[in-house]
Design a protein around this motif. Structure first.
Motif, PDB file in Angstrom:
ATOM      1  N   PRO A 315      32.473  35.124  32.274  1.00 25.22           N
ATOM      2  CA  PRO A 315      32.337  35.918  33.509  1.00 25.22           C
ATOM      3  C   PRO A 315      33.467  35.660  34.503  1.00 25.22           C
ATOM      4  CG  PRO A 315      30.226  34.952  32.900  1.00 25.22           C
ATOM      5  CD  PRO A 315      31.262  34.320  32.021  1.00 25.22           C
ATOM      6  N   HIS A 316      34.032  34.453  34.479  1.00 25.25           N
ATOM      7  CA  HIS A 316      35.141  34.155  35.390  1.00 25.25           C
ATOM      8  C   HIS A 316      36.326  35.069  35.077  1.00 25.25           C
ATOM      9  CE1 HIS A 316      33.588  29.682  35.666  1.00 25.25           C
ATOM     10  NE2 HIS A 316      32.617  30.574  35.724  1.00 25.25           N
ATOM     11  N   ARG A 317      36.578  35.279  33.783  1.00 27.39           N
ATOM     12  CA  ARG A 317      37.699  36.145  33.396  1.00 27.39           C
ATOM     13  C   ARG A 317      37.464  37.579  33.874  1.00 27.39           C
ATOM     14  NH1 ARG A 317      41.230  33.680  30.037  1.00 27.39           N
ATOM     15  NH2 ARG A 317      40.534  31.749  29.042  1.00 27.39           N
ATOM     16  N   ALA A 318      36.232  38.029  33.755  1.00 28.92           N
ATOM     17  CA  ALA A 318      35.926  39.382  34.236  1.00 28.92           C
ATOM     18  C   ALA A 318      36.146  39.485  35.741  1.00 28.92           C
ATOM     19  CB  ALA A 318      34.491  39.749  33.876  1.00 28.92           C
ATOM     20  N   LEU A 319      35.785  38.430  36.470  1.00 26.13           N
ATOM     21  CA  LEU A 319      35.963  38.447  37.926  1.00 26.13           C
ATOM     22  C   LEU A 319      37.439  38.529  38.314  1.00 26.13           C
ATOM     23  CD1 LEU A 319      33.349  35.850  39.252  1.00 26.13           C
ATOM     24  CD2 LEU A 319      33.202  38.344  39.244  1.00 26.13           C
ATOM     25  N   CYS A 320      38.312  38.037  37.452  1.00 26.00           N
ATOM     26  CA  CYS A 320      39.746  38.120  37.749  1.00 26.00           C
ATOM     27  C   CYS A 320      40.209  39.573  37.861  1.00 26.00           C
ATOM     28  CB  CYS A 320      40.552  37.399  36.668  1.00 26.00           C
ATOM     29  SG  CYS A 320      40.434  35.596  36.741  1.00 26.00           S
ATOM     30  N   TYR A 321      39.422  40.489  37.347  1.00 22.71           N
ATOM     31  CA  TYR A 321      39.741  41.916  37.463  1.00 22.71           C
ATOM     32  C   TYR A 321      38.875  42.601  38.518  1.00 22.71           C
ATOM     33  CZ  TYR A 321      42.221  40.928  33.153  1.00 22.71           C
ATOM     34  OH  TYR A 321      43.072  40.386  32.226  1.00 22.71           O
ATOM     35  N   PHE A 322      37.586  42.273  38.535  1.00 23.41           N
ATOM     36  CA  PHE A 322      36.705  42.917  39.514  1.00 23.41           C
ATOM     37  C   PHE A 322      37.029  42.502  40.946  1.00 23.41           C
ATOM     38  CE2 PHE A 322      33.792  43.453  35.809  1.00 23.41           C
ATOM     39  CZ  PHE A 322      33.641  44.828  35.901  1.00 23.41           C
ATOM     40  N   LEU A 323      37.629  41.331  41.123  1.00 21.70           N
ATOM     41  CA  LEU A 323      37.977  40.873  42.469  1.00 21.70           C
ATOM     42  C   LEU A 323      39.439  41.139  42.817  1.00 21.70           C
ATOM     43  CD1 LEU A 323      36.065  37.451  42.649  1.00 21.70           C
ATOM     44  CD2 LEU A 323      35.300  39.727  43.349  1.00 21.70           C
ATOM     45  N   ASP A 324      40.139  41.835  41.937  1.00 20.52           N
ATOM     46  CA  ASP A 324      41.540  42.172  42.188  1.00 20.52           C
ATOM     47  C   ASP A 324      41.605  43.484  42.969  1.00 20.52           C
ATOM     48  OD1 ASP A 324      44.195  42.836  42.186  1.00 20.52           O
ATOM     49  OD2 ASP A 324      44.494  42.589  40.029  1.00 20.52           O
ATOM     50  N   PRO A 325      42.007  43.457  44.230  1.00 16.14           N
ATOM     51  CA  PRO A 325      42.002  44.686  45.035  1.00 16.14           C
ATOM     52  C   PRO A 325      42.952  45.756  44.519  1.00 16.14           C
ATOM     53  CG  PRO A 325      43.160  42.915  46.179  1.00 16.14           C
ATOM     54  CD  PRO A 325      42.510  42.293  44.986  1.00 16.14           C
ATOM     55  N   ALA A 326      43.909  45.372  43.691  1.00 13.58           N
ATOM     56  CA  ALA A 326      44.871  46.351  43.185  1.00 13.58           C
ATOM     57  C   ALA A 326      44.258  47.278  42.144  1.00 13.58           C
ATOM     58  CB  ALA A 326      46.081  45.631  42.594  1.00 13.58           C
ATOM     59  N   ILE A 327      43.207  46.826  41.455  1.00 13.71           N
ATOM     60  CA  ILE A 327      42.639  47.649  40.377  1.00 13.71           C
ATOM     61  C   ILE A 327      41.132  47.840  40.492  1.00 13.71           C
ATOM     62  CG2 ILE A 327      44.449  46.971  38.750  1.00 13.71           C
ATOM     63  CD1 ILE A 327      42.467  45.054  37.459  1.00 13.71           C
ATOM     64  N   SER A 328      40.475  47.105  41.368  1.00 12.85           N
ATOM     65  CA  SER A 328      39.005  47.103  41.373  1.00 12.85           C
ATOM     66  C   SER A 328      38.393  48.412  41.860  1.00 12.85           C
ATOM     67  CB  SER A 328      38.486  45.949  42.232  1.00 12.85           C
ATOM     68  OG  SER A 328      38.942  46.075  43.568  1.00 12.85           O
ATOM     69  N   SER A 329      39.126  49.187  42.645  1.00 11.86           N
ATOM     70  CA  SER A 329      38.522  50.385  43.243  1.00 11.86           C
ATOM     71  C   SER A 329      38.104  51.419  42.205  1.00 11.86           C
ATOM     72  CB  SER A 329      39.492  51.025  44.244  1.00 11.86           C
ATOM     73  OG  SER A 329      40.690  51.423  43.595  1.00 11.86           O
ATOM     74  N   ASP A 330      38.827  51.506  41.090  1.00 11.03           N
ATOM     75  CA  ASP A 330      38.468  52.484  40.057  1.00 11.03           C
ATOM     76  C   ASP A 330      38.217  51.815  38.704  1.00 11.03           C
ATOM     77  OD1 ASP A 330      41.044  51.756  39.498  1.00 11.03           O
ATOM     78  OD2 ASP A 330      41.841  53.788  39.309  1.00 11.03           O
ATOM     79  N   LEU A 331      37.855  50.534  38.746  1.00 14.97           N
ATOM     80  CA  LEU A 331      37.599  49.790  37.510  1.00 14.97           C
ATOM     81  C   LEU A 331      36.138  49.951  37.102  1.00 14.97           C
ATOM     82  CD1 LEU A 331      38.587  47.836  35.315  1.00 14.97           C
ATOM     83  CD2 LEU A 331      38.023  45.938  36.859  1.00 14.97           C
ATOM     84  N   ALA A 332      35.911  50.570  35.948  1.00 15.41           N
ATOM     85  CA  ALA A 332      34.545  50.816  35.470  1.00 15.41           C
ATOM     86  C   ALA A 332      34.004  49.643  34.671  1.00 15.41           C
ATOM     87  CB  ALA A 332      34.503  52.083  34.617  1.00 15.41           C
TER      88      ALA A 332
END
Length: 717
Positions: A315-332
């Protein structure tokens, strides 16, 4: 929680260094394809008989299909991406979002409950704040033994979770841990835990064997437990009310070390004979709604019931993307690869499915992100809900056991809740295909969402691949039908997908959607060169003709590149050989039968519905698999078509050796014979229960003789 853009990046992405080579090869290979098609057309125009023209037309159609499928594959090679996560840069754990984990099971006889419990326990043991972690189990079989197994598992979890934390266990599935024979520092505790686990396993298996939980409930069981299982007296698999049980509640339950326990919730949605249930997609949507009432975590992880966690930090690895403001806005969603344990040395059935789960996913990641493959996927809840969040418990999870919440969760699990709504269309997991995962990911990408492929160096999840050839092919047939349901629909990948996502994304999805088309060229090349060789009628130029080298290049370049890609992703030559052989086998079995089933379905002709792949093997099957022997021991139509192709190829090869004149045809036939070697062994050499059944062999010889006779007549008219 929003991670500041001023902080070091949580992840990086790099384009594969082989991209320039890929693109140069695409240009050269495209020219060769066009040249070969031109040569086929001129050969047709120069043909002197109807039969010759018909055969050449068949090869031309086959070559055009091969060219189309090759073009689709090139989209994966256009811009493959490699990513890296930096877990040490994550913000403080108290700011992490909540996580809901969904585990689905449907048949306790094909998916042993103890194995499902072990998968759920591996998720409960994630290295994640316990008060923010919830595991939901969907029992779509409505089996009392599954609930019983999870009630037992909830008690075992109180001991298992602190044991994993204290000893730094990575494989946190107790089934995997204890069966591996590994030892850790907590020797005495480990022995006690193993005894507890074996006792739990024995009780659950006894209940499954007896067909009733009541038969194994000890006198020490509470009256409440007995009352729970009394409900099942009038239940049937497809006719029962919803049952929701909170087995662990973080606000109340503690483990033996005094730490907070994650939530564990059992859900069996209501089913009625006249209400559509939409298989796994329907079960997942029920979990989406029930979880939104109870915990409403912004991130959802879906895992198969046999796909346990081997890395508690995934889950930590997933958070590295979900908490990234550069890509999180449209990350499904963030997709992890599916990997499998227990595959034999050469992976004879291609169970690793390396292209789908790894190679192509890296390629997809450079376009719009990988397709959703049904498991090991962290979803953003808001992507599943679209523009509106429904069924949300605004009061938070501290009221999980309240009467109001209980009524609401039961309501959203009712079989008629979705009637007149957008569930399955624009909300939740999508309906309309047997491959709901592929279809859901596709629709999300068409709506503008993106995804990310997270491929850590070590496996984050491990599962069980089918180890029976008939099961493998049955699964592929089901996939073929489901993929056609997307490809040949108003949401077709080649029209809607190209328009709404992109040309590259549409081609990538088309590679899967029209997978059944492989059956046409594979079947053609499994018969026509053989008949041509037997009847001394060349279909390809001889080495003295420059056109010969165009065809040679097309064959060799495609295979060499495929092999190079496979080996580059930690494959071996023997595993690659097994993989390409299974591609041919599927093209002669699952693809044509799946195509026929889809056609029958469109004509409203009754066909077999959704079938689970069994996770259970008998000892003899397991032994043969470990020895690398193919298992043909059932009377299956799949094996009839395989045997026909093998016999025709053997006849062509025998005649070709005697005549020794047609190089291209002889090479193709010899290649087919080499791939058919396990079939020849099963027909002529083996005496074990995995040999080819006599009835299958007899039917195959009759049909093969008919094909050879027709070929002799047609080619010599």
């Amino acid at each position: 929680m929003e991670y500041s853009k001023l902080n070091p990046p949580l992840n990086t992405a790099h384009v594969d260094h082989r991209v320039p080579i890929y693109r140069v090869h695409m240009i050269i290979y495209t020219i060769a394809i066009l040249a070969a098609i031109y040569h086929r057309i001129t050969s047709i125009l120069a043909s002197s008989t109807f039969v010759e023209a018909s055969v050449l037309w068949s090869l031309l159609i086959s070559d055009i299909i091969l060219a189309f499928m090759w073009a689709c594959v090139q989209a994966f090679r256009w811009r493959p991406v490699r990513r890296q996560e930096f877990l040490e840069r994550l913000p403080d754990r108290v700011t992490w979002p909540s996580l809901d984990v969904f585990v689905c099971t449907a048949d306790p006889h094909k998916e042993p409950p103890v194995g499902v419990v072990s998968t759920a326990l591996s998720a409960l043991a994630f290295d994640y704040p316990a008060e923010k972690l919830s595991v939901y189990v969907s029992d779509d079989g409505g089996a009392d033994v599954t609930l019983f197994a999870f009630m037992e598992g909830a008690q075992f979890a109180r001991h298992w979770l602190p044991f994993c934390r204290q000893n730094g266990i990575k494989d946190r599935s107790p089934e995997a841990f204890f069966s591996s024979g590994r030892c850790c520092a907590g020797g005495d505790d480990q022995d006690k835990l193993k005894m507890m686990y074996e006792s739990m396993k024995s009780r659950v298996e006894r209940a499954l064997e007896k067909g009733s939980v009541s038969a194994v409930l000890a006198s020490s069981e509470t009256q409440e437990d007995e009352h729970i299982f009394q409900q099942w007296k009038d239940f049937s698999r497809n006719n029962h009310p919803s049952v929701i049980q909170v087995l662990l509640e973080s606000s109340k339950d503690r483990d033996v070390a005094g730490h907070v326990m994650p939530n564990l919730i059992y859900v069996s949605r209501e089913k009625r004979p006249k209400s559509p249930h939409h298989f796994k997609a329907g079960a997942l949507n029920t979990l989406v709604r029930v979880s939104s009432v109870l915990t409403n975590a912004p991130i959802i992880l879906t895992i198969d019931c046999d796909m346990y966690s081997t890395d508690p930090t995934s889950p930590h690895r997933a958070l590295c993307y979900f908490l990234d403001p550069a890509i999180s806005s449209d990350l499904a969603y963030v997709q992890f690869p599916q990997r499998f344990q227990g595959l034999n040395k050469n992976d004879i059935y291609g169970g690793e499915i390396k292209r789908l789960f790894t190679i192509n996913s890296h390629g997809f990641d450079g376009i719009c992100g990988p397709n959703y493959v049904g498991s090991n996927t962290f979803h953003a809840r808001r992507a599943l809900f679209g523009s509106s969040l429904q069924c949300v418990n605004a009061n938070g999870q501290d009221q999980i056991g309240s009467k109001i919440v209980l009524e609401k969760e039961t309501e959203v699990a009712n079989c008629d809740y979705e009637a007149g709504t957008k569930w399955g269309d624009t909300i939740g997991f999508r309906y309309g295909s047997l491959v709901e995962d592929y279809y859901t990911g596709y629709r999300l990408h068409c709506e503008g969402w993106k995804s990310v492929f997270c491929d850590p160096p070590d496996s984050a999840f491990l599962g069980e691949a089918p180890k029976s050839l008939n099961d493998v092919l049955s699964q592929c047939k089901r996939w073929t039908v489901g993929l056609y349901e997307v490809g040949i629909s108003k949401y077709s990948t080649i029209t809607f997908g190209v328009r709404k996502a992109s040309l590259a994304a549409g081609l990538c999805y088309s590679h899967y959607a029209f997978w059944g088309f492989w059956s046409i060229p594979i079947a053609a090349y499994a018969v026509l060169p053989q008949l041509a060789l037997i009847n001394n009628k060349p279909l390809f130029p001889q080495p003295s003709n420059p056109w010969f080298y165009v065809y040679a290049y097309l064959f060799l370049a495609a295979y060499i590149q495929d092999m190079a890609d496979f080996i580059a992703y930690k494959g071996t030559f023997r595993c690659w050989w097994s993989d390409q052989r299974m591609w041919l086998i599927r093209g002669l079995t699952a693809a044509p039968f799946g195509t026929m089933q889809f056609v029958f379905k469109q004509l409203n002709i009754s066909t077999q519905g959704f079938n689970l792949t069994s996770k259970v093997m008998d000892d003899e099957q397991s032994k043969r698999y470990d020895q690398g022997l193919f298992d043909f021991g059932v009377d299956s139509p799949f094996f009839v078509t395989l045997s026909i192709a093998a016999i025709v190829s053997l006849c062509g090869f025998t005649v070709g050796i005697i005549r020794n004149g047609m190089v291209a045809e002889m090479f193709l036939v010899a290649f087919g014979v080499a791939n058919c070697w396990p079939i020849y062994g099963a027909i002529f050499l083996r005496n074990d229960s995995g040999k080819m059944p006599d009835r299958v062999t007899a039917r195959a010889f009759v049909v093969a003789a008919f094909i050879l006779a027709i070929g002799c007549v047609a080619f010599n008219v």
